[in-house]
Design a protein around this motif. Sequence first.
Motif, PDB file in Angstrom:
ATOM      1  N   ALA A 144     -12.702  -6.677  -0.628  1.00 28.48           N
ATOM      2  CA  ALA A 144     -12.129  -5.385  -0.975  1.00 28.48           C
ATOM      3  C   ALA A 144     -10.758  -5.287  -0.340  1.00 28.48           C
ATOM      4  N   LEU A 145      -9.985  -4.324  -0.839  1.00 35.41           N
ATOM      5  CA  LEU A 145      -8.609  -4.185  -0.411  1.00 35.41           C
ATOM      6  C   LEU A 145      -8.388  -2.729  -0.026  1.00 35.41           C
ATOM      7  N   VAL A 146      -7.756  -2.489   1.130  1.00 33.84           N
ATOM      8  CA  VAL A 146      -7.354  -1.123   1.483  1.00 33.84           C
ATOM      9  C   VAL A 146      -5.841  -1.045   1.348  1.00 33.84           C
ATOM     10  N   ILE A 147      -5.378  -0.065   0.587  1.00 35.40           N
ATOM     11  CA  ILE A 147      -3.943   0.142   0.449  1.00 35.40           C
ATOM     12  C   ILE A 147      -3.634   1.507   1.066  1.00 35.40           C
ATOM     13  N   GLU A 148      -2.785   1.508   2.062  1.00 36.48           N
ATOM     14  CA  GLU A 148      -2.481   2.778   2.723  1.00 36.48           C
ATOM     15  C   GLU A 148      -1.013   3.112   2.576  1.00 36.48           C
ATOM     16  N   ASN A 149      -0.736   4.219   1.938  1.00 35.17           N
ATOM     17  CA  ASN A 149       0.606   4.808   2.059  1.00 35.17           C
ATOM     18  C   ASN A 149       0.449   6.317   2.277  1.00 35.17           C
ATOM     19  N   GLU A 150       0.464   7.098   1.164  1.00 31.43           N
ATOM     20  CA  GLU A 150       0.242   8.528   1.376  1.00 31.43           C
ATOM     21  C   GLU A 150      -1.206   8.814   1.762  1.00 31.43           C
ATOM     22  N   GLU A 151      -2.100   8.004   1.232  1.00 32.24           N
ATOM     23  CA  GLU A 151      -3.522   8.136   1.576  1.00 32.24           C
ATOM     24  C   GLU A 151      -4.129   6.741   1.664  1.00 32.24           C
ATOM     25  N   ARG A 152      -5.375   6.667   2.159  1.00 33.39           N
ATOM     26  CA  ARG A 152      -6.054   5.372   2.224  1.00 33.39           C
ATOM     27  C   ARG A 152      -6.877   5.172   0.960  1.00 33.39           C
ATOM     28  N   LEU A 153      -6.503   4.133   0.174  1.00 33.28           N
ATOM     29  CA  LEU A 153      -7.235   3.822  -1.051  1.00 33.28           C
ATOM     30  C   LEU A 153      -8.050   2.551  -0.816  1.00 33.28           C
ATOM     31  N   LEU A 154      -9.351   2.612  -1.127  1.00 32.77           N
ATOM     32  CA  LEU A 154     -10.172   1.389  -1.078  1.00 32.77           C
ATOM     33  C   LEU A 154     -10.314   0.886  -2.515  1.00 32.77           C
ATOM     34  N   VAL A 155      -9.965  -0.369  -2.730  1.00 27.83           N
ATOM     35  CA  VAL A 155     -10.025  -0.930  -4.075  1.00 27.83           C
ATOM     36  C   VAL A 155     -11.093  -2.021  -4.132  1.00 27.83           C
ATOM     37  N   VAL A 156     -12.038  -1.889  -5.065  1.00 30.65           N
ATOM     38  CA  VAL A 156     -12.975  -2.985  -5.341  1.00 30.65           C
ATOM     39  C   VAL A 156     -13.011  -3.212  -6.845  1.00 30.65           C
ATOM     40  N   SER A 157     -13.307  -4.439  -7.198  1.00 34.38           N
ATOM     41  CA  SER A 157     -13.212  -4.793  -8.602  1.00 34.38           C
ATOM     42  C   SER A 157     -14.446  -5.587  -9.036  1.00 34.38           C
ATOM     43  N   ASP A 158     -14.809  -5.453 -10.292  1.00 37.86           N
ATOM     44  CA  ASP A 158     -15.839  -6.308 -10.889  1.00 37.86           C
ATOM     45  C   ASP A 158     -17.171  -6.290 -10.136  1.00 37.86           C
TER      46      ASP A 158
END
Lengths: 251, 816
Positions: free
Chosen positions: A11-25
Amino acid sequence: MKLEFIRSGPALVIENEERLLVVSDLHFGIEADLAAHGLHFASRSTERLERLMRVIDLTDPDRLILLGDIKHSIPSLTRQEYHELPGVMETLRSRLPLLIFPGNHDIGIERFAKKTEICPRDGALINGIAFLHGHMNPAPDLFGNLIVVGHHHPLLALRDEVGCALQEPAYIRAGLMAGKGDLSVPAAKVAQTRLLFMPAFNELAGYDISRIVNDPFSPLSRCMDSKSAEIILADGTYIGPFSSLVQDEDG
Amino acid sequence: MKTVERLDPRVRSCIRKRGFTSLSDAQKQAIPLILDGNNIVLIAPTGTGKTESAMFPVFNGLIPLPGGGGFKAIYITPLRSLNRDILSRMQWWCGELGLTVGVRHGDTPMAERRKQALSPPDLLITTPETFQALFMGKRLRQHLAHVRYVIIDEIHELAGSKRGAQLAVGLERLHVYAGEFQRIGLSATVGNPGEIAGFLCGVRPCSVVQVPVAKQLDLSVQFVGDDFRHQVEVLKKYLKREGSTLVFVNTRVTAEALGHALFGHGDVEVHHGSLSKEVRIDAEERFKKGEIRTLICTSSMELGIDIGRVDHVIQFGSPREVARLVQRVGRAGHQLNTISRGTILATGFDDLLESLVIARKAGANEIEPVVLPRYAADVLANQVAAIAVEYGEIECSGIREICERTILFPDCDELLEKVCRQMEDHHLIRIDGSRIVTTARARRYLAGNLSMIHDERKVPIFDIVSRRTVGTLDESFVVGWVHTGVVFITKGQLWRVLEIADGKLTVEPAKKAIGELPSWEGEQIPVPHSVAQEAGGIRRTRSLAKYRTEPDGIAFASAFFREMDKNRSLVPTDDLITLENTDDGVVCNVCAGHKANEALGRVLSILLSARYGTTVGLELDAYRMLLRLPSSIRAADVRDLLLSLDPATMPGVLRLALKRTALFKWKLVQIAKKFGAIDPDADYEKISIQRLLDFFDNTVVQQEAYRELLSEYMDIDTAAAIVTLVRNGKIQVALGPHSLIGAGGLLSSRDQIPPPTMDSAVLATLKRRLSQDDVILACMNCRDWKSRTIVSRVEEHPRCPKCGARLVAALKPYEE
């Protein structure tokens, strides 16, 4: 913008304005399809969901982005999906807000998702980052940004000194090449666009990276500049350019 | 009363018509026991009238029974070809005695099967697998209620295998319909007849009649060297001298090579399992009629198919096991009370010593025991499915009672429960409280899994460069281990996998692989520990006095020892292990036999792999192991490890070692198939099955894979015993230069033990990438020199060529 690579997903966490957790498939319901192909296993949906909940607990994100192929069966829903998906979605939803970018396997996902959760199939920008599943042409306004896609299930085969090959899920990061593939990308935006192919969360999915690069099967992989392609392991280890792996083959 | 007089006059008249003037020892002992209703195992060499000993009293019992109604006697053999042979012998007897006889196996046409269902023959000849199928049909089940006798031929072939375990449960399933029936087992010589009796009868009483074989053997060993042309010349001399000869070889390749070399003779045929049925039957017939004098064959000819008179048996190369030699040579001298003459042609140093040991052991009647597979979980799964289909639904305790009547599954309560739960996971049965219920899938599963033999689909290997198929691999091996990018070895060449699709494996030749890789050339006959150890004893004493050999062998052996001494090589023996450095890694010379070396080699491999973070390649045979290691790990490191091993922890280490190997995954897939997890025609291209296999962690499927590998493929107890002897100094460990013995041998088993994490693979990849990076060297002293190169070309301690200073900075190109 800050990226965190979560190996226990992948999984990937992208943080700028908020913390987004990204999971795929995630491919919930894959067991019914396996059975149709002669492989009979008990459903592992509970274990898979628990793993995702642990990643959520670990990373404490503001929102969860499901980057497509949440379910598995096409063209129609299976009994397993009817049975399991409402519970899966409700468990996630009760924990944090969801955003769904439907993939090619997500036919019928509307039944299990709220209207407000569903994003366009050809992608959308969220906090300046473009997301889409990756099976269809991206919306034109996504170019010029970092585009995060699923769909490809990249898996890296590595050999050690004695010659044994091991496989690990990995990310591919690459630029675009003007004129390659069949997407019309505004020339000014080619150089600014970066692609990030995510590995699959589903524990059974995997497709060899060299085949994704050398034998591309999706609109974005076809216009990727393979010379610029770089490999990052699920835990964030930077392996290096794809081209260096090719040279290694017999070295 | 004389034995013959106890038989029905009609049977006696047939015996006279057939020209039997006197009964053999075997018959004299066995017939009264069978007439008295005893269960019996009859152990006798082929050709002593075993079949007749069993069948005279059976005919005697069948004659008074009313005709029709069901099967009265079932005769089970391991092979269809044996079935045909037995049928042709029985037809005459049954015809004379007014009995009906039929054969039913895989080749039997539908029409014939239907006829048998409507009017069952008194005597049914069948295979263990078709015997299983009898329980599936309603009408056939009714016929089973009339069974009075079950005869199992070549029972030693079955008892040690999962086929046999399945048959043992099958006999108890028959017991449910037929009640107690009389059991008769016919066996070649084995080391443990009591166990065979238990296999046949469970806990019921069973007599054993044994006709000694050793004194009827006349064995010799002839050294022929390793030059194939010379071997053929010697063989030709033997063939000229003797009458009809069977030449046994250990591999099909050797059979073909010899066949080719002797083709000019005109009276030679080749017989092995890869040839078509017609070709084999034709060869058998022509040999029987005396049209050809020599038959070159593999183990395909070991069992008792009647091929007429054999004057002499030649074993080409070591027979590897005593039982095998006895069985093969027993084919000679088919008349009663004649001596069986056999000659082993030994082809090298290991081969010679091993052959001498085996010949001595055969003469002393030291024959290996047959090891019964106990608690084989996949057999249990198979039989649970079969019983579920047979009854529709049944109390679990009912299944348990059936299984516990065999000696293979006593107190199997816990295992049975685990097996059932696992099967339910794979949707093969339903568990309804205490009852087991069949499913739609169970019948389909059974149709594809009547046999415990892994009838593997072969996956073709397609070379994309030459655009041709270069060989095949077992499907379970492909499914369990092969994925894109792996390199494997087959036909002596390296291949890299490009793609697994459309039922084939697309590969390209791999030019280099530093390590040796798993190879799959079929399983070889393992040399037992006792044989390898005694061969090690000969190396120690250098005395052949105890053994029967001829001048060539003695001369060769002493020349070999002289050469070892001249090179100042240490000769590894039964109490000396030597370790030798080679370019490829470290050779460990251990005279322990295949299975113990397999266990010891894997334990060493995983510990080395964990300690040094690298994959270790392993190749071995009965006398040595080659550990393929990076060049930094030397023999002294392996010795230190060997000396520090704790025998108590070895089984645990071995389990860990096995888990990631190709062998384990191959076995796991085979067992998963028997548990109904994977259909015989599964489409395994869709997903990564290797990961699917992780789901078997801590299940009964994994448990069975361990059980089978640890009991049948390797011998951890012997390996641990050897380590104990090393620890208390009874076996010495020494380092030595690479020797003739260390370099010898055919390394017959190969595998790799990868490290627990892929760190070293990641590091190796990163290192390779970094060494190709551009770098700028700049002198910080004179500031007058700058050079652009790649990392791998930079010296260890770079100096400025202008001022000689060591003050050289390495800069990234963008820092220029």
